[in-house]
Design an enzyme around this catalytic site. Structure first.
Site, PDB file in Angstrom:
ATOM      1  N   GLU A 160       0.866  -1.181   0.000  1.00 58.30           N
ATOM      2  CA  GLU A 160       0.000   0.000   0.000  1.00 58.30           C
ATOM      3  C   GLU A 160       0.901   1.228   0.000  1.00 58.30           C
ATOM      4  OE1 GLU A 160      -1.981   0.703   3.873  1.00 58.30           O
ATOM      5  OE2 GLU A 160      -1.047  -1.182   4.507  1.00 58.30           O
ATOM      6  N   TRP A 161       0.353   2.359  -0.398  1.00 57.19           N
ATOM      7  CA  TRP A 161       1.129   3.589  -0.368  1.00 57.19           C
ATOM      8  C   TRP A 161       1.263   4.068   1.070  1.00 57.19           C
ATOM      9  CZ3 TRP A 161       3.304   3.246  -4.643  1.00 57.19           C
ATOM     10  CH2 TRP A 161       2.637   3.112  -5.869  1.00 57.19           C
TER      11      TRP A 161
END
Length: 276
Positions: A160-161
């Site tokens: 995920e960012w």
């Protein structure tokens, strides 16, 4: 999961968010974990009644309660967990943050892993990916810090960012992201004897076309709709349905997850996917 490495900046942001949250949540972050009474006060429609939710969502026909097997994932932010209490409440599995990037180890990992095993909770480790470091280094760091233990859950690669990272703003192109995933999976599968799962979020999944990855098993975050709505046509084994769950023995809000199948399917999955 959304629990990146703690930095001065991240601590400040998290502190500010906590200060703005519900007073009940703030009060409950002290002590040894949520009491059964506190859980009852926060029971929510669609969530199994042995748990609660600090920010309830109105679920449709396919709610989290439609699935019989539930677990949690946690990191340093939950602190030490009373695993006996969590197990009595119905927590069947747990993935705990072990590493991030190539130089960070979660300080609560070792203690919580031991506690989960002692309580009979199936347990495994996850790695939070850092986009400014090669996948090979990150796989090696995970292997260095997470012992291979027969019967443990397969590893998790958390993709995920990290919007809070002060050191890495890199957003690689989708093809590079997928190549990094394959590299990490290949190295860790060879070591642990079972293929890791990929945990991801709707935006990351879509942006990087993770649906084009062949032969991978997914753990999907979807806190406002069933995964079938957020990830059309994707197969999944685990669903993270809230990040604000309430569980006996766990301080504050915690991520709650459901296994995709029946009790029998869970036992079969566990026997086939545990570390060798």
């Amino acid at each position: 999961m959304r629990q990146p490495v703690t930095t001065a900046l991240a601590l400040a942001v998290l502190g500010a968010l906590a200060a703005c949250g519900p007073s009940a949540q703030v009060r409950n972050t002290a002590g040894t974990g949520a009491s059964e009474m506190y859980v009852r006060e926060h029971r929510a429609s669609g969530v199994p009644n042995r748990f609660g939710d600090l920010k309830p969502h109105e679920w449709g026909r396919l709610s989290p309660a439609s699935y019989p097997v539930h677990g949690l994932d946690a990191a340093r932010y939950q602190g030490p967990i009373d695993w006996q209490a969590a197990s009595r409440a119905g927590i069947r599995f747990a993935w705990l943050k072990a590493t991030e990037g190539g130089d960070m180890v979660d300080p609560e990992f070792a203690g919580n892993v031991a506690g989960a095993r002692a309580a009979g909770v199936a347990v495994g480790a996850y790695h939070f990916y850092y986009f400014c470091r090669p996948a090979e280094e990150q796989a090696a760091w995970f292997i260095e810090n997470v012992p291979r233990t027969r019967g443990d859950l397969p590893p998790i690669l958390d993709m995920e960012w990290n919007h809070l990272s002060p050191t890495c703003k890199l957003r690689p192109p989708p093809a590079q992201v997928r190549a990094s995933i394959r590299t990490f999976l290949r190295i860790t599968e060879a070591h642990y004897g079972t293929a890791p799962l990929i945990y991801t979020t709707p935006d990351f999944y879509e942006r990087n076309d993770l649906g084009s990855l062949d032969g991978v098993e997914f753990w999907l975050r979807s806190v406002s709709a069933h995964p079938n709505e957020r990830y059309p046509d994707e197969r999944w084994s685990f669903w993270q349905y809230t990040g604000t769950g309430v569980v006996p023995g766990v301080k504050g809000g915690v991520d709650l997850n459901a296994f995709a199948g029946s009790e029998t399917a869970w036992r079969v999955w566990l026997s086939q996917r545990g570390q060798g």
